[in-house]
Scaffold this active site. Sequence first.
Site, PDB file in Angstrom:
ATOM      1  N   CYS A 142      40.599 -50.564   8.181  1.00  0.00           N
ATOM      2  CA  CYS A 142      40.675 -52.004   7.932  1.00  0.00           C
ATOM      3  C   CYS A 142      40.529 -52.328   6.434  1.00  0.00           C
ATOM      4  CB  CYS A 142      39.652 -52.753   8.776  1.00  0.00           C
ATOM      5  SG  CYS A 142      40.046 -54.524   8.939  1.00  0.00           S
ATOM      6  N   HIS A 235      40.870 -51.907  13.903  1.00  0.00           N
ATOM      7  CA  HIS A 235      39.570 -51.323  14.249  1.00  0.00           C
ATOM      8  C   HIS A 235      39.665 -50.617  15.602  1.00  0.00           C
ATOM      9  CE1 HIS A 235      36.812 -52.758  11.127  1.00  0.00           C
ATOM     10  NE2 HIS A 235      37.496 -53.890  11.114  1.00  0.00           N
ATOM     11  N   GLU A 237      38.080 -48.223  16.664  1.00  0.00           N
ATOM     12  CA  GLU A 237      36.758 -47.759  17.091  1.00  0.00           C
ATOM     13  C   GLU A 237      35.940 -48.841  17.780  1.00  0.00           C
ATOM     14  OE1 GLU A 237      35.882 -49.913  13.340  1.00  0.00           O
ATOM     15  OE2 GLU A 237      37.524 -48.635  14.055  1.00  0.00           O
TER      16      GLU A 237
END
Length: 310
Positions: A142, A235, A237
Site C-alpha cells: 500500500c 492490503h 493481509e
Amino acid sequence: MPIKVQSDLPAKGILETENIFVMDEGRAMHQDIRPIEIGILNLMPVKQDTEIQLMRALSNTPLQVDLTFLNVSSHVSKNTSASHLNKFYSTFDEIKHRRMDGLIITGAPVEQMEFKDVNYWNELTQIMEWSKTNVTSTFHICWGAQAGLYYHFGINKEPLDQKMFGLFKHSVLNRKVALVRGFDDEFYAPHSRHTTVSREAIANNPKLTILAESEEAGVYIVMANEGKQIFVMGHPEYDRVTLHNEYTRDKEKGLEIEIPKNYYAGDDDTGRPLLQWRSHCNNLYTNWLNYYVYQVTPYDLEASEPEYMI
C-alpha cells in the site's frame, strides 16, 4: 510452515488458537535447517494487528521463517506501547550490518502527506537503499508500495477524488509469472487509501511489470528486477474485520466515510463481513516466499560481507 518469534509475543497465542504453527526460540534451536530470515518494517499505527495479519499470511509454506520486527527510530508511535516496541522490535541501526532473505515494508497512515514531509522519510529511504544490496526480495504494501515506486523509480502518488475503500475485483495480466501462479482469472483484494499511482507512468517504465489490476481500483501488483522488488497497492493481509473496524471508527468520529464497497452482504453494515480474499492472500505470500526468496537467496547469507556502507 512454522513462524519463529519470541515466546512471549502476544500475537503468538492468538495465532496458535487458529492452528497456525508458531515456534519459539527454544524449539527453533533444535531444527536442523537454515530458516528464511524475513524482516517486517511495521509502519502501521496498531502494530499488533499487523503482526498477526502478516504472520498469518506467511504461515502457508513448509519453510521455517525467522521474523525480525523493525520500527523507525525517527517516529514515536502513539498507538503501540513503548514497552512492546522495546521488547519485540529492532531499529535499522541494530540490523543494518545484516543480510536478510526478505523484507516487508507495510503501509502507513500518511499517504495524504508529501513523502518528504513524513518525519521518518529519510530513515525509510536509508532502509530502501539498504534493501537493494542486503535483501534478496522486498515486498512493499500500500503506502509502502507507493513510497518504493517513488524512491526507486521516481513515480509519485496522486490524490483520489474519493477514498478507495472496500473489496475490489482484480484480473491477472500475465499468469506465467511465478508471483501470480495459481491465481484465479479474477480475485478480490481489500483497499483502503486516498491516493493512487498512475498506470501510464508504471506501464511506460520498462523496468516495471504490471501483474494484476482492477478496473475500479487500478494497478494492484507490480514487479521489478525479476522479483527483487514487489509492490502491492492494496492490503491482502487484512483480516475479516479490518475494514469494518476502520469504517466503524470513522463513523463514530463523525467523519465522512462511505460504506466499504463489495464488503458486506447486501451492503448491510450490521452483518458479518464476507471473507473473500484469504486464499488469494495466502497464495501471494507463498509464491513470494518460495519463488522470489527461498529459490533465489544464497544458503549462507553471511558468506560474503554485506554491501551496504555503514
